[in-house]
Scaffold this motif. Structure first.
Motif, PDB file in Angstrom:
ATOM      1  N   LEU A 278       0.817  -1.222   0.000  1.00 25.57           N
ATOM      2  CA  LEU A 278       0.000   0.000   0.000  1.00 25.57           C
ATOM      3  C   LEU A 278       0.847   1.266   0.000  1.00 25.57           C
ATOM      4  N   SER A 279       1.997   1.200   0.665  1.00 27.99           N
ATOM      5  CA  SER A 279       2.842   2.380   0.751  1.00 27.99           C
ATOM      6  C   SER A 279       3.425   2.734  -0.620  1.00 27.99           C
ATOM      7  N   GLY A 280       4.001   1.738  -1.293  1.00 37.24           N
ATOM      8  CA  GLY A 280       4.585   1.971  -2.618  1.00 37.24           C
ATOM      9  C   GLY A 280       3.524   2.391  -3.624  1.00 37.24           C
TER      10      GLY A 280
ATOM     11  N   PHE B 253      -0.965  -0.092  10.653  1.00 39.43           N
ATOM     12  CA  PHE B 253      -2.251  -0.016   9.945  1.00 39.43           C
ATOM     13  C   PHE B 253      -2.037   0.322   8.466  1.00 39.43           C
ATOM     14  N   MET B 254      -3.039  -0.033   7.652  1.00 39.16           N
ATOM     15  CA  MET B 254      -3.014   0.343   6.234  1.00 39.16           C
ATOM     16  C   MET B 254      -2.968   1.863   6.100  1.00 39.16           C
ATOM     17  N   GLU B 255      -3.717   2.547   6.978  1.00 42.61           N
ATOM     18  CA  GLU B 255      -3.743   4.010   6.954  1.00 42.61           C
ATOM     19  C   GLU B 255      -2.324   4.583   7.019  1.00 42.61           C
TER      20      GLU B 255
ATOM     21  N   GLY C 150       1.464  -6.812  -0.989  1.00 45.23           N
ATOM     22  CA  GLY C 150       2.289  -7.078   0.198  1.00 45.23           C
ATOM     23  C   GLY C 150       1.470  -7.652   1.332  1.00 45.23           C
ATOM     24  N   ARG C 151       1.354  -6.893   2.403  1.00 43.03           N
ATOM     25  CA  ARG C 151       0.645  -7.389   3.591  1.00 43.03           C
ATOM     26  C   ARG C 151      -0.872  -7.178   3.508  1.00 43.03           C
ATOM     27  N   VAL C 152      -1.352  -6.738   2.371  1.00 43.67           N
ATOM     28  CA  VAL C 152      -2.796  -6.791   2.071  1.00 43.67           C
ATOM     29  C   VAL C 152      -2.961  -8.006   1.175  1.00 43.67           C
TER      30      VAL C 152
ATOM     31  N   LYS D 253      13.015  -8.745  -7.351  1.00 42.94           N
ATOM     32  CA  LYS D 253      13.555  -8.578  -5.991  1.00 42.94           C
ATOM     33  C   LYS D 253      14.844  -7.767  -6.060  1.00 42.94           C
ATOM     34  N   ALA D 254      14.796  -6.578  -5.476  1.00 44.05           N
ATOM     35  CA  ALA D 254      15.985  -5.719  -5.481  1.00 44.05           C
ATOM     36  C   ALA D 254      17.042  -6.318  -4.559  1.00 44.05           C
ATOM     37  N   THR D 255      18.276  -6.370  -5.036  1.00 38.12           N
ATOM     38  CA  THR D 255      19.360  -6.895  -4.191  1.00 38.12           C
ATOM     39  C   THR D 255      20.434  -5.835  -3.924  1.00 38.12           C
TER      40      THR D 255
ATOM     41  N   GLU E 110      -7.021  -6.649   7.930  1.00 37.91           N
ATOM     42  CA  GLU E 110      -8.442  -7.006   8.001  1.00 37.91           C
ATOM     43  C   GLU E 110      -9.338  -5.760   8.032  1.00 37.91           C
ATOM     44  N   TRP E 111      -9.118  -4.895   9.037  1.00 35.07           N
ATOM     45  CA  TRP E 111     -10.084  -3.829   9.314  1.00 35.07           C
ATOM     46  C   TRP E 111      -9.653  -2.470   8.774  1.00 35.07           C
ATOM     47  N   VAL E 112     -10.631  -1.720   8.295  1.00 32.50           N
ATOM     48  CA  VAL E 112     -10.442  -0.304   7.991  1.00 32.50           C
ATOM     49  C   VAL E 112     -11.036   0.452   9.175  1.00 32.50           C
TER      50      VAL E 112
ATOM     51  N   GLY F  65       6.618   3.356   4.581  1.00 30.75           N
ATOM     52  CA  GLY F  65       6.128   2.034   4.997  1.00 30.75           C
ATOM     53  C   GLY F  65       5.476   2.115   6.357  1.00 30.75           C
ATOM     54  N   GLU F  66       4.641   1.140   6.611  1.00 31.57           N
ATOM     55  CA  GLU F  66       3.874   1.038   7.860  1.00 31.57           C
ATOM     56  C   GLU F  66       4.690   1.342   9.102  1.00 31.57           C
ATOM     57  N   HIS F  67       5.939   0.840   9.155  1.00 34.15           N
ATOM     58  CA  HIS F  67       6.739   0.946  10.382  1.00 34.15           C
ATOM     59  C   HIS F  67       7.127   2.380  10.720  1.00 34.15           C
TER      60      HIS F  67
ATOM     61  N   LEU G 279       9.225  -1.619  -8.379  1.00 32.76           N
ATOM     62  CA  LEU G 279       9.827  -2.955  -8.429  1.00 32.76           C
ATOM     63  C   LEU G 279       9.308  -3.756  -7.245  1.00 32.76           C
ATOM     64  N   GLU G 280       8.697  -4.881  -7.525  1.00 32.06           N
ATOM     65  CA  GLU G 280       8.074  -5.698  -6.471  1.00 32.06           C
ATOM     66  C   GLU G 280       8.648  -7.117  -6.523  1.00 32.06           C
ATOM     67  N   ALA G 281       9.105  -7.601  -5.368  1.00 30.05           N
ATOM     68  CA  ALA G 281       9.756  -8.914  -5.317  1.00 30.05           C
ATOM     69  C   ALA G 281       8.777 -10.076  -5.520  1.00 30.05           C
ATOM     70  N   ARG G 282       7.568  -9.940  -4.982  1.00 30.59           N
ATOM     71  CA  ARG G 282       6.604 -11.057  -5.101  1.00 30.59           C
ATOM     72  C   ARG G 282       6.003 -11.070  -6.507  1.00 30.59           C
ATOM     73  N   ASN G 283       5.246 -12.152  -6.784  1.00 31.84           N
ATOM     74  CA  ASN G 283       4.577 -12.193  -8.091  1.00 31.84           C
ATOM     75  C   ASN G 283       3.163 -11.633  -8.002  1.00 31.84           C
TER      76      ASN G 283
HETATM   77  C1  LIG Z   1      -1.748 -10.326   9.980  1.00 33.61           C
HETATM   78  C2  LIG Z   1      -1.883  -8.854   9.730  1.00 33.61           C
HETATM   79  C3  LIG Z   1      -2.999  -8.190  10.182  1.00 33.61           C
HETATM   80  C4  LIG Z   1      -3.148  -6.830   9.942  1.00 33.61           C
HETATM   81  N1  LIG Z   1      -4.303  -6.219  10.305  1.00 33.61           N
HETATM   82  C5  LIG Z   1      -4.531  -4.953   9.922  1.00 33.61           C
HETATM   83  C6  LIG Z   1      -5.808  -4.378  10.087  1.00 33.61           C
HETATM   84  O1  LIG Z   1      -6.743  -5.018  10.564  1.00 33.61           O
HETATM   85  N2  LIG Z   1      -5.989  -3.092   9.685  1.00 33.61           N
HETATM   86  C7  LIG Z   1      -4.990  -2.364   9.116  1.00 33.61           C
HETATM   87  O2  LIG Z   1      -5.221  -1.202   8.763  1.00 33.61           O
HETATM   88  N3  LIG Z   1      -3.767  -2.900   8.935  1.00 33.61           N
HETATM   89  C8  LIG Z   1      -3.512  -4.176   9.310  1.00 33.61           C
HETATM   90  N4  LIG Z   1      -2.307  -4.748   9.078  1.00 33.61           N
HETATM   91  C9  LIG Z   1      -1.181  -3.892   8.652  1.00 33.61           C
HETATM   92  C10 LIG Z   1      -1.161  -3.591   7.156  1.00 33.61           C
HETATM   93  O3  LIG Z   1      -1.298  -4.771   6.435  1.00 33.61           O
HETATM   94  C11 LIG Z   1       0.170  -2.931   6.834  1.00 33.61           C
HETATM   95  O4  LIG Z   1       0.346  -1.784   7.646  1.00 33.61           O
HETATM   96  C12 LIG Z   1       0.315  -2.476   5.382  1.00 33.61           C
HETATM   97  O5  LIG Z   1      -0.298  -3.346   4.479  1.00 33.61           O
HETATM   98  C13 LIG Z   1       1.806  -2.358   5.092  1.00 33.61           C
HETATM   99  O6  LIG Z   1       2.013  -1.806   3.823  1.00 33.61           O
HETATM  100  P1  LIG Z   1       3.491  -1.420   3.369  1.00 33.61           P
HETATM  101  O7  LIG Z   1       3.392  -0.960   1.972  1.00 33.61           O
HETATM  102  O8  LIG Z   1       4.122  -0.545   4.370  1.00 33.61           O
HETATM  103  O9  LIG Z   1       4.322  -2.794   3.448  1.00 33.61           O
HETATM  104  P2  LIG Z   1       4.132  -4.125   2.589  1.00 33.61           P
HETATM  105  O10 LIG Z   1       2.712  -4.382   2.338  1.00 33.61           O
HETATM  106  O11 LIG Z   1       4.922  -5.169   3.284  1.00 33.61           O
HETATM  107  O12 LIG Z   1       4.821  -3.762   1.208  1.00 33.61           O
HETATM  108  C14 LIG Z   1       6.203  -3.868   0.994  1.00 33.61           C
HETATM  109  C15 LIG Z   1       6.413  -4.583  -0.327  1.00 33.61           C
HETATM  110  O13 LIG Z   1       7.816  -4.671  -0.580  1.00 33.61           O
HETATM  111  C16 LIG Z   1       8.060  -5.904  -1.233  1.00 33.61           C
HETATM  112  N5  LIG Z   1       9.482  -6.231  -1.112  1.00 33.61           N
HETATM  113  C17 LIG Z   1      10.136  -6.728  -0.040  1.00 33.61           C
HETATM  114  N6  LIG Z   1      11.448  -6.881  -0.320  1.00 33.61           N
HETATM  115  C18 LIG Z   1      11.626  -6.462  -1.590  1.00 33.61           C
HETATM  116  C19 LIG Z   1      12.772  -6.352  -2.440  1.00 33.61           C
HETATM  117  N7  LIG Z   1      13.985  -6.718  -2.038  1.00 33.61           N
HETATM  118  N8  LIG Z   1      12.585  -5.866  -3.692  1.00 33.61           N
HETATM  119  C20 LIG Z   1      11.351  -5.480  -4.128  1.00 33.61           C
HETATM  120  N9  LIG Z   1      10.236  -5.570  -3.356  1.00 33.61           N
HETATM  121  C21 LIG Z   1      10.380  -6.047  -2.103  1.00 33.61           C
HETATM  122  C22 LIG Z   1       7.140  -6.864  -0.495  1.00 33.61           C
HETATM  123  O14 LIG Z   1       6.913  -8.033  -1.239  1.00 33.61           O
HETATM  124  C23 LIG Z   1       5.891  -6.015  -0.304  1.00 33.61           C
HETATM  125  O15 LIG Z   1       4.970  -6.207  -1.347  1.00 33.61           O
HETATM  126  C24 LIG Z   1      -2.126  -6.112   9.277  1.00 33.61           C
HETATM  127  C25 LIG Z   1      -1.003  -6.785   8.821  1.00 33.61           C
HETATM  128  C26 LIG Z   1      -0.887  -8.139   9.025  1.00 33.61           C
HETATM  129  C27 LIG Z   1       0.306  -8.858   8.460  1.00 33.61           C
END
Ligand SMILES: Cc1cc2nc3c(=O)[nH]c(=O)nc-3n(C[C@H](O)[C@H](O)[C@H](O)COP(=O)(O)OP(=O)(O)OC[C@H]3O[C@@H](n4cnc5c(N)ncnc54)[C@H](O)[C@@H]3O)c2cc1C
Length: 455
Positions: free
Chosen positions: A44-46, A438-440, A71-73, A244-246, A91-93, A429-431, A63-67
């Protein structure tokens, strides 16, 4: 004051855009016409960063490593014939999550009610909603703590960050019985024991959360619809899957990314949205600054396994059924709420050590263990169980956890170092989010990183 403004006021918000605004050291040169942006990660962040750049006609490549994107959605079809889908990731919004709600509206996605009324199983005893509660004096004390938190000074916020949530609650006089409950409930939110979470991180979430703790809605037909709709707008030609970026090399005004399959991509800026584990695996040239590397080495992600059991019949009857337990399966909710099917799914949401234990079981063992957790409420439900689909985020190749968990000293201690840009690279990113976990938050950091590149 909303959560974002509160965090700003206490000096606890550290997005790339804010860091560049407030501090010359972090200010990044603005993007010039024709310059190309590379984005690592199609979560979601990218995608949010890309969507914003797309609207500004700025060229970019993801560039996305998975097919797959998202990501975590991660919506999964548990039963094709019944059209039963479940969320194995987010899960939840939340009701307070304005950006994701606005995006859903813009992309014509409906939100469905996904709120529950919580049952409880403790030491083999089953309680329906309203048959259990915290002690009355604690309930009112807790409300006061949440209210007072909103008045906290920047200095006292840092003091609060030095203590864990479990100890803080004990210091506030919570009873033995209530701390047991609090551990079960709040560890569900943080994905690990509340002994591993900063009291500041906890209070800053709970003080600003909706009455249902942001467990309010889900996206009709699955949360993956949101990332798909964004990708459609952006154009799949700009999203490279299985890349997958290395290596990331910065030379002068150029950034070059080398992928595992030998392909190379060049740009002028890079937005890195990778979770900490994946980010640490990249070979950065020149190397990341020592304070960033230290911070990356310190941040942990929680272990969550989501296991959706498909049942032939919906024996739980209540649409809004969920249940916290002290069993291995930990927390259950009716994941097929609002889905029109005969069969139904209950998802077990297990955290920490329990998640790890469940992840080691085969399908049959997992079903038995999960049904065991339902026994005090419904008796033997094993005969109704058809199959289980599950995903253990603690073992995920890229994140090794579900979402970041800020321990004591970390919210104020390492977030800024994690967030600050490095030459032509910004981080998202989420962190790094105020709505962390959260997705937000993922959306906000992606958008902030893209905005940081614009004049
Ligand atoms: C079990 C679980 C429950 C959750 N419940 C909720 C909820 O109820 N409500 C809510 O709002 N949020 C929830 N979240 C959190 C939410 O899913 C995340 O905050 C959000 O999806 C993270 O998005 P992101 O883009 O930061 O990271 P990601 O979705 O992890 O995206 C990062 C992407 O980078 C890719 N990547 C990694 N390494 C490489 C590389 N070397 N080269 C290229 N690509 C790479 C990954 O494949 C991934 O697609 C939950 C998460 C989990 C796992």
């Amino acid at each position: 004051m909303d959560r974002r403004n509160f965090l700003k006021a206490t000096g606890a918000l550290t997005t790339t855009a804010m860091l560049s605004q407030n501090n010359q050291t972090y200010a990044q040169p603005k993007l010039r016409t024709g310059e190309h942006v590379l984005i690592l990660g199609a979560g979601l962040s990218g995608l949010s960063a890309a969507y914003l750049l797309h609207k500004q006609n700025i060229p970019f490549t993801i560039l996305e490593a998975r097919n797959r994107i998202g990501g975590r959605v991660f919506t999964h079809t548990a039963d094709e014939a019944e059209n039963l889908h479940v969320e194995l990731g987010a899960e939840w919004v939340g009701a307070s999550h304005e950006r994701i709600q606005a995006l859903c509206k813009e992309l014509n996605l409906n939100l469905l009610n996904h709120q529950f009324e919580t049952h409880l199983t403790l030491e083999g005893q089953y309680f329906k909603p309203k048959q259990w509660n915290y002690e009355q004096n604690w309930t009112s004390k807790y409300q006061t703590l949440l209210t007072n938190f909103k008045q906290l000074t920047s200095k006292n916020s840092k003091v609060l960050d030095q203590i864990d949530w479990w100890r803080y609650l004990n210091n506030q006089g919570i009873s033995e019985k209530d701390i047991e409950l609090k551990e079960l409930f709040d560890s569900t939110d943080f994905g690990e024991s509340i002994r591993n979470v900063s009291a500041y991180a906890s209070l800053s979430e709970y003080a600003y959360s909706s009455p249902n703790n942001e467990m309010d809605f889900r996206i009709e037909r699955g949360n993956t619809r949101l990332v798909e709709a964004m990708a459609e707008k952006i154009g799949m030609t700009h999203i490279m899957l299985s890349k997958k970026a290395t290596h990331v090399k910065q030379e002068g005004k150029q950034v070059q990314v080398l992928c595992e399959d030998g392909s190379q991509y060049n740009g002028h800026r890079l937005i890195c949205t990778l979770p900490v584990f994946a980010l640490s695996k990249i070979n950065w040239q020149p190397g990341l600054p020592a304070d960033k590397t230290d911070a990356l080495n310190q941040l942990q992600y929680c272990r969550i396994i989501k296991s959706a059991v498909v049942f032939k019949e919906r024996f739980w009857q209540e649409e809004a059924f969920d249940m916290v337990t002290d069993t291995t399966a930990h927390y259950f909710f009716h994941s097929s709420k609002n889905l029109k099917s005969v069969k139904g799914t209950l998802t077990s949401y297990a955290i920490g050590e329990k998640a790890h234990v469940l992840s080691k079981m085969n399908q049959e063992q997992k079903i038995r263990e999960i049904c065991q957790g339902l026994k005090p409420a419904f008796g033997d439900v094993l005969p109704y169980a058809e199959k289980v689909v599950s995903y253990y985020w603690g073992g995920d190749a890229f994140s090794k956890g579900a979402y970041a968990i800020y321990d004591t000293h970390q919210w104020f201690g390492i977030r800024e170092n994690l967030a600050k840009p490095f030459r032509n690279i910004s981080f998202a990113g989420e962190h790094l989010a105020d709505w962390q976990g959260f997705m937000e938050g993922a959306i906000q950091t992606g958008e902030d990183a893209a905005k940081g590149l614009l004049t």
